[in-house]
Enzyme design. Structure first.
Site, short mmCIF file in Angstrom:
data_model
loop_
_atom_site.label_atom_id
_atom_site.label_comp_id
_atom_site.label_asym_id
_atom_site.label_seq_id
_atom_site.Cartn_x
_atom_site.Cartn_y
_atom_site.Cartn_z
N ASP A 39 43.43 14.87 -34.41
CA ASP A 39 43.27 16.22 -34.95
C ASP A 39 43.84 16.25 -36.38
OD1 ASP A 39 42.91 19.27 -33.48
OD2 ASP A 39 43.88 19.18 -35.46
N ASN A 97 39.30 24.92 -25.46
CA ASN A 97 39.12 26.34 -25.76
C ASN A 97 37.65 26.67 -25.64
OD1 ASN A 97 41.84 27.11 -26.41
ND2 ASN A 97 41.64 25.89 -28.28
N GLY A 103 39.96 31.49 -28.65
CA GLY A 103 40.08 31.15 -30.07
C GLY A 103 39.39 29.85 -30.45
N GLN A 104 38.29 29.53 -29.78
CA GLN A 104 37.56 28.30 -30.13
C GLN A 104 37.10 28.36 -31.57
OE1 GLN A 104 34.23 27.33 -27.57
NE2 GLN A 104 33.60 25.59 -28.85
N HIS A 110 34.87 20.22 -27.17
CA HIS A 110 35.89 19.20 -27.40
C HIS A 110 37.06 19.44 -26.47
CE1 HIS A 110 36.52 22.56 -30.20
NE2 HIS A 110 37.82 22.35 -30.05
N HIS A 112 41.15 18.71 -26.21
CA HIS A 112 42.37 18.29 -26.89
C HIS A 112 43.19 17.43 -25.92
CE1 HIS A 112 42.27 21.52 -30.13
NE2 HIS A 112 41.43 22.03 -29.24
P1 5GP Z 1 39.61 24.65 -31.25
O1 5GP Z 1 40.44 25.81 -31.72
O2 5GP Z 1 38.15 24.85 -31.59
O3 5GP Z 1 39.84 24.32 -29.81
O4 5GP Z 1 40.15 23.39 -32.02
C1 5GP Z 1 39.57 22.88 -33.16
C2 5GP Z 1 40.49 21.78 -33.65
O5 5GP Z 1 39.78 21.01 -34.61
C3 5GP Z 1 41.77 22.29 -34.33
O6 5GP Z 1 42.90 21.78 -33.65
C4 5GP Z 1 41.64 21.78 -35.77
O7 5GP Z 1 42.88 21.35 -36.30
C5 5GP Z 1 40.67 20.62 -35.61
N1 5GP Z 1 39.85 20.35 -36.78
C6 5GP Z 1 39.16 21.25 -37.51
N2 5GP Z 1 38.49 20.65 -38.51
C7 5GP Z 1 38.77 19.33 -38.40
C8 5GP Z 1 38.36 18.19 -39.16
O8 5GP Z 1 37.61 18.26 -40.13
N3 5GP Z 1 38.84 16.98 -38.76
C9 5GP Z 1 39.67 16.85 -37.68
N4 5GP Z 1 40.11 15.63 -37.37
N5 5GP Z 1 40.08 17.91 -36.95
C10 5GP Z 1 39.63 19.14 -37.30
#
Ligand code: 5GP
Length: 126
Positions: A39, A97, A103-104, A110, A112
């Site tokens: 991340d 998420n 808050g996706q 994906h 985590h």
């Molecule tokens: P979500 O909130 O959608 O579950 O998580 C998205 C995750 O993607 C976040 O933890 C954010 O830090 C990560 N993220 C967003 N843009 C990028 C990127 O360009 N590269 C990487 N490696 N992670 C990203």
């Protein structure tokens, strides 16, 4: 809106671009079903994202529409990633998420993988 509460899949989302190699990532694993990378904004000492190769906006979309082979291959990859990161003995947390209340941010399904310290309570109500 799709049936899963999110707009249809956007092939320009950031993870789609990472999958196509248009944007770099710190890759930890790749196979026919999944890509795993660190991340960009890690919340724990180990914070890796695992994404399926297919175009699915969310957990709901993935599990409703991906093939059984792709679903099994994806989750096997998640477990392999956690093991290869050395997290099996100490433990780890998997989180996805799905949609607005969670808050996706990125509309490509994906998971985590969090680890590397005691992670505390599961959910913040704040
Ligand atoms: P979500 O909130 O959608 O579950 O998580 C998205 C995750 O993607 C976040 O933890 C954010 O830090 C990560 N993220 C967003 N843009 C990028 C990127 O360009 N590269 C990487 N490696 N992670 C990203």
């Amino acid at each position: 809106m799709s049936v899963t509460g999110l707009p249809p899949y956007d092939p320009q989302n950031i993870f789609a671009r990472i999958l196509r190699g248009e944007i770099p990532c710190k890759r930890v694993h790749e196979d026919a079903f999944a890509l795993a990378f660190h991340d960009i904004n890690p919340l724990t000492p180990t914070h890796v994202l695992v994404i399926p190769k297919g175009a699915h906006v969310s957990a709901a979309d993935f599990h409703a529409n991906a093939s059984a082979e792709d679903i099994a291959g994806f989750w096997r990859a998640v477990a392999q990633v956690a093991k290869s990161l050395g997290l099996e003995a100490s433990g780890y947390r998997l989180l996805t998420n799905m949609g607005l209340d969670a808050g996706q941010e990125v509309p490509h399904f994906h998971v985590h993988v969090f680890g590397g310290k005691r992670l505390g309570r599961m959910v913040s109500a704040g």
